[in-house]
Write a protein that holds these residues in place. Structure first.
Motif, PDB file in Angstrom:
ATOM      1  N   PHE A 192       0.830  -1.197   0.000  1.00 46.55           N
ATOM      2  CA  PHE A 192       0.000   0.000   0.000  1.00 46.55           C
ATOM      3  C   PHE A 192       0.870   1.254   0.000  1.00 46.55           C
ATOM      4  N   CYS A 193       0.255   2.388  -0.360  1.00 44.65           N
ATOM      5  CA  CYS A 193       0.926   3.682  -0.369  1.00 44.65           C
ATOM      6  C   CYS A 193       0.055   4.680   0.373  1.00 44.65           C
ATOM      7  N   ILE A 194       0.677   5.443   1.246  1.00 43.93           N
ATOM      8  CA  ILE A 194       0.012   6.569   1.892  1.00 43.93           C
ATOM      9  C   ILE A 194       0.720   7.816   1.395  1.00 43.93           C
ATOM     10  N   HIS A 195      -0.026   8.685   0.742  1.00 43.57           N
ATOM     11  CA  HIS A 195       0.576   9.882   0.147  1.00 43.57           C
ATOM     12  C   HIS A 195       0.918  10.927   1.203  1.00 43.57           C
ATOM     13  N   ALA A 196       1.858  11.787   0.860  1.00 41.24           N
ATOM     14  CA  ALA A 196       2.300  12.849   1.765  1.00 41.24           C
ATOM     15  C   ALA A 196       1.106  13.605   2.335  1.00 41.24           C
ATOM     16  N   ASN A 197       1.153  13.825   3.625  1.00 42.30           N
ATOM     17  CA  ASN A 197       0.132  14.574   4.373  1.00 42.30           C
ATOM     18  C   ASN A 197      -1.236  13.915   4.377  1.00 42.30           C
ATOM     19  N   GLY A 198      -1.307  12.649   3.971  1.00 50.37           N
ATOM     20  CA  GLY A 198      -2.571  11.911   3.998  1.00 50.37           C
ATOM     21  C   GLY A 198      -2.903  11.490   5.426  1.00 50.37           C
ATOM     22  N   ARG A 199      -3.995  11.990   5.962  1.00 48.72           N
ATOM     23  CA  ARG A 199      -4.398  11.657   7.336  1.00 48.72           C
ATOM     24  C   ARG A 199      -4.889  10.209   7.379  1.00 48.72           C
ATOM     25  N   HIS A 200      -4.356   9.422   8.317  1.00 45.96           N
ATOM     26  CA  HIS A 200      -4.674   7.997   8.377  1.00 45.96           C
ATOM     27  C   HIS A 200      -4.401   7.461   9.781  1.00 45.96           C
ATOM     28  N   HIS A 201      -4.861   6.247  10.029  1.00 47.53           N
ATOM     29  CA  HIS A 201      -4.479   5.494  11.215  1.00 47.53           C
ATOM     30  C   HIS A 201      -4.678   4.010  10.930  1.00 47.53           C
ATOM     31  N   PHE A 202      -4.031   3.189  11.737  1.00 49.94           N
ATOM     32  CA  PHE A 202      -4.144   1.747  11.610  1.00 49.94           C
ATOM     33  C   PHE A 202      -4.854   1.191  12.827  1.00 49.94           C
ATOM     34  N   ALA A 203      -5.540   0.083  12.634  1.00 47.18           N
ATOM     35  CA  ALA A 203      -6.229  -0.597  13.734  1.00 47.18           C
ATOM     36  C   ALA A 203      -6.099  -2.095  13.521  1.00 47.18           C
ATOM     37  N   THR A 204      -6.053  -2.824  14.640  1.00 40.69           N
ATOM     38  CA  THR A 204      -6.079  -4.287  14.598  1.00 40.69           C
ATOM     39  C   THR A 204      -7.187  -4.765  15.528  1.00 40.69           C
ATOM     40  N   ASP A 205      -7.753  -5.918  15.207  1.00 39.69           N
ATOM     41  CA  ASP A 205      -8.762  -6.523  16.082  1.00 39.69           C
ATOM     42  C   ASP A 205      -8.074  -7.131  17.298  1.00 39.69           C
ATOM     43  N   ARG A 206      -8.873  -7.488  18.280  1.00 35.74           N
ATOM     44  CA  ARG A 206      -8.326  -8.041  19.536  1.00 35.74           C
ATOM     45  C   ARG A 206      -7.470  -9.279  19.330  1.00 35.74           C
ATOM     46  N   GLY A 207      -7.783 -10.099  18.351  1.00 31.79           N
ATOM     47  CA  GLY A 207      -7.028 -11.331  18.139  1.00 31.79           C
ATOM     48  C   GLY A 207      -5.958 -11.234  17.070  1.00 31.79           C
ATOM     49  N   ASP A 208      -5.799 -10.080  16.457  1.00 31.25           N
ATOM     50  CA  ASP A 208      -4.871  -9.937  15.330  1.00 31.25           C
ATOM     51  C   ASP A 208      -3.815  -8.875  15.590  1.00 31.25           C
ATOM     52  N   GLU A 209      -2.567  -9.244  15.395  1.00 27.96           N
ATOM     53  CA  GLU A 209      -1.501  -8.251  15.366  1.00 27.96           C
ATOM     54  C   GLU A 209      -1.049  -8.130  13.917  1.00 27.96           C
ATOM     55  N   MET A 210      -0.240  -7.116  13.621  1.00 21.76           N
ATOM     56  CA  MET A 210       0.189  -6.906  12.234  1.00 21.76           C
ATOM     57  C   MET A 210       1.611  -6.356  12.238  1.00 21.76           C
ATOM     58  N   ARG A 211       2.402  -6.831  11.249  1.00 24.41           N
ATOM     59  CA  ARG A 211       3.756  -6.318  11.030  1.00 24.41           C
ATOM     60  C   ARG A 211       3.838  -5.769   9.623  1.00 24.41           C
ATOM     61  N   VAL A 212       4.401  -4.573   9.494  1.00 27.96           N
ATOM     62  CA  VAL A 212       4.485  -3.881   8.204  1.00 27.96           C
ATOM     63  C   VAL A 212       5.921  -3.431   7.965  1.00 27.96           C
ATOM     64  N   LEU A 213       6.418  -3.671   6.756  1.00 25.08           N
ATOM     65  CA  LEU A 213       7.686  -3.122   6.314  1.00 25.08           C
ATOM     66  C   LEU A 213       7.355  -1.763   5.709  1.00 25.08           C
ATOM     67  N   ALA A 214       7.926  -0.680   6.229  1.00 25.00           N
ATOM     68  CA  ALA A 214       7.585   0.676   5.781  1.00 25.00           C
ATOM     69  C   ALA A 214       8.807   1.385   5.215  1.00 25.00           C
ATOM     70  N   TYR A 215       8.678   1.882   3.993  1.00 27.32           N
ATOM     71  CA  TYR A 215       9.737   2.640   3.326  1.00 27.32           C
ATOM     72  C   TYR A 215       9.441   4.120   3.462  1.00 27.32           C
ATOM     73  N   HIS A 216      10.428   4.863   3.971  1.00 27.63           N
ATOM     74  CA  HIS A 216      10.345   6.317   4.084  1.00 27.63           C
ATOM     75  C   HIS A 216      11.362   6.892   3.092  1.00 27.63           C
ATOM     76  N   PRO A 217      10.941   7.676   2.108  1.00 28.01           N
ATOM     77  CA  PRO A 217      11.880   8.186   1.112  1.00 28.01           C
ATOM     78  C   PRO A 217      12.798   9.281   1.646  1.00 28.01           C
ATOM     79  N   ASP A 218      12.557   9.722   2.864  1.00 28.18           N
ATOM     80  CA  ASP A 218      13.391  10.747   3.477  1.00 28.18           C
ATOM     81  C   ASP A 218      13.374  10.545   4.988  1.00 28.18           C
ATOM     82  N   SER A 219      14.257  11.234   5.683  1.00 31.17           N
ATOM     83  CA  SER A 219      14.315  11.123   7.136  1.00 31.17           C
ATOM     84  C   SER A 219      14.760  12.454   7.723  1.00 31.17           C
TER      85      SER A 219
END
Length: 185
Positions: free
Chosen positions: A119-146
């Motif tokens: 997936f892609c989240i564009h610059a300044n795109g307001r967002h959040h992530f959620a998981t259900d009680r029984g599910d965790e999630m791991r994401v590899l995230a690329y940041h083009p700058d730091s």
């Protein structure tokens, strides 16, 4: 040979031969990272993030402002605070599942995420992530700058070189001037 859960950084051209494998290549034009192979990716991040989430910087910025690659860990039952980032973010769901809620044209768009999705989240795109009680999630995230990483005036070698009890960082008379970079792309 790479195995499941490994990652790599390659400065310049390369060829990849893979059988029965899946992956993603993330690239920033004009940037040359340091060659590295890492992993396997840990289950949880080593650094505190927000709302009980954690992260680990897998590919560090070589210089302040350079790209980086992170592992983000979302525990079960998390509901993140809505937020933005100043640049695009690319993500690959490594394991688990969750939801990304993004503000799109004034309305919330819910995207179900599961292992293997990109997936892609564009610059300044307001967002959040959620998981259900029984599910965790791991994401590899690329940041083009730091906003972190070493600079010519602030890095461990110069900071921790001590001359008569004083850091070489503050001794202009002995500091290298000009462009110390061996190779720029």
């Amino acid at each position: 040979m790479l195995h499941a859960g490994q990652y790599f950084c390659v400065p310049g051209r390369f060829s990849l031969h893979a059988r029965n494998s899946r992956g993603i290549i993330m690239r920033r034009a004009g940037w040359r990272g340091l060659f590295m192979i890492g992993g396997p990716v840990e289950h949880r991040g080593r650094l505190r993030y927000i709302d009980q989430c954690s992260d680990t910087t897998l590919v560090q910025p070589v210089r302040r402002g350079d790209p980086c690659l992170n592992l983000l860990y979302f525990p079960a039952g998390v509901f993140q605070t809505a937020h933005t980032h100043p640049s695009d973010r690319l993500g690959l769901v490594l394991s688990g599942r969750g939801t990304c809620v993004a503000r799109n044209a004034g309305a919330d768009a819910r995207v179900a995420l599961e292992a293997g999705m990109i997936f892609c989240i564009h610059a300044n795109g307001r967002h959040h992530f959620a998981t259900d009680r029984g599910d965790e999630m791991r994401v590899l995230a690329y940041h083009p700058d730091s906003d972190c990483g070493p600079t010519d005036d602030d890095h461990p070698m110069i900071n921790r070189t001590i001359v008569d009890g004083v850091s070489a960082r503050t001794l202009a008379a002995i500091r290298t001037t000009g462009d110390a970079t061996l190779e720029r792309s």
